[in-house]
Design a protein around this motif. Sequence first.
Motif, short mmCIF file in Angstrom:
data_model
loop_
_atom_site.label_atom_id
_atom_site.label_comp_id
_atom_site.label_asym_id
_atom_site.label_seq_id
_atom_site.Cartn_x
_atom_site.Cartn_y
_atom_site.Cartn_z
N MET A 6 11.28 -6.97 -6.61
CA MET A 6 12.09 -6.00 -6.18
C MET A 6 12.84 -5.33 -7.23
SD MET A 6 11.64 -5.85 -2.96
CE MET A 6 13.22 -4.87 -2.36
N MET A 7 13.32 -5.95 -8.31
CA MET A 7 13.77 -5.52 -9.53
C MET A 7 12.83 -4.60 -10.25
SD MET A 7 17.00 -5.62 -9.47
CE MET A 7 17.27 -5.24 -11.07
N ARG A 8 11.75 -5.16 -10.52
CA ARG A 8 10.59 -4.28 -11.16
C ARG A 8 10.37 -3.01 -10.42
NH1 ARG A 8 12.49 -7.02 -14.88
NH2 ARG A 8 11.52 -9.14 -15.62
N ALA A 9 10.27 -3.27 -9.14
CA ALA A 9 10.04 -1.88 -8.38
C ALA A 9 11.43 -1.01 -8.37
CB ALA A 9 9.93 -2.33 -6.75
N ALA A 10 12.53 -1.51 -8.42
CA ALA A 10 13.57 -0.62 -8.81
C ALA A 10 13.68 -0.31 -10.10
CB ALA A 10 14.94 -1.69 -8.69
N GLU A 11 13.14 -0.81 -11.28
CA GLU A 11 13.19 -0.35 -12.65
C GLU A 11 12.10 0.77 -12.26
OE1 GLU A 11 13.69 -4.70 -14.57
OE2 GLU A 11 11.90 -3.70 -14.66
N GLN A 12 10.95 0.65 -12.06
CA GLN A 12 9.99 1.64 -12.08
C GLN A 12 10.59 2.90 -11.13
OE1 GLN A 12 7.13 1.88 -13.67
NE2 GLN A 12 7.93 0.09 -14.43
N TRP A 13 11.35 2.95 -10.06
CA TRP A 13 12.03 3.73 -9.48
C TRP A 13 12.87 4.64 -10.33
CZ3 TRP A 13 16.27 6.29 -7.85
CH2 TRP A 13 16.45 6.85 -6.70
N ILE A 14 13.61 4.11 -10.86
CA ILE A 14 14.65 4.50 -12.07
C ILE A 14 13.90 5.23 -13.16
CG2 ILE A 14 16.34 3.79 -13.74
CD1 ILE A 14 17.41 3.62 -10.92
N SER A 61 22.46 -15.99 -13.61
CA SER A 61 21.43 -16.72 -14.01
C SER A 61 20.11 -16.06 -13.92
CB SER A 61 21.21 -18.18 -13.91
OG SER A 61 22.58 -18.63 -14.33
N PHE A 62 19.89 -15.53 -12.67
CA PHE A 62 18.69 -14.77 -12.10
C PHE A 62 18.43 -13.49 -13.05
CE2 PHE A 62 17.35 -11.09 -9.75
CZ PHE A 62 16.07 -11.49 -9.49
N TYR A 63 19.50 -12.73 -13.23
CA TYR A 63 19.12 -11.43 -13.87
C TYR A 63 19.14 -12.05 -15.27
CZ TYR A 63 20.45 -8.69 -9.90
OH TYR A 63 20.52 -7.95 -8.79
N GLU A 64 19.70 -12.75 -15.96
CA GLU A 64 19.33 -13.00 -17.37
C GLU A 64 17.79 -13.71 -17.43
OE1 GLU A 64 23.83 -14.21 -19.00
OE2 GLU A 64 22.84 -15.80 -18.17
N ALA A 65 17.43 -14.42 -16.60
CA ALA A 65 16.16 -14.77 -16.61
C ALA A 65 14.94 -13.79 -16.48
CB ALA A 65 15.95 -15.71 -15.42
N ILE A 66 15.35 -12.63 -15.95
CA ILE A 66 14.31 -11.63 -15.95
C ILE A 66 14.60 -10.45 -16.93
CG2 ILE A 66 13.82 -12.10 -13.48
CD1 ILE A 66 15.36 -9.60 -12.59
#
Length: 141
Positions: free
Chosen positions: A90-98, A119-124
């Motif tokens: 979902m975050m990668r899709a959000a990044e592409q949208w941005i 921790s989740f966000y730091e891991a990605i």
Amino acid sequence: MADLAIEDLREDEIDAAVELWREVNLTRPWNDPHADARLALAGETSTILAGKLEGRLIATAMVGADGHRGWVYYLGVLPELRGRRFGEAMMRAAEQWIIARGMPKLQLMIRGDNEAVRSFYEAIGYEVEDRIVMSRRFAGQ
């Protein structure tokens, strides 16, 4: 991640999105999640990405572009489906949208005591920045 379909949330799916947000503890009494969703879907510079498995809504990410940077809110994955990298998808899709809207940076806010989310966000690949977030609420809003 391959079997997760990601598309814009439809207006008739707002109730399902809000139910998901409540299940994953994203709502707060002072925010109206239905109003948040309607506003995001009505704008030209925002939407809600819907992650679906076999047509079932299992994840969301609200994205918006303010003309200077992108923002993400309401990232959530059903608890029973965590650990399968759907949040990252979902975050990668959000990044592409941005990126598609020409924004050079994506930002998000998390509550200071939410170590699991941090921790989740730091891991990605996300980093903590030295910023103070300030706000002002308006009556009736």
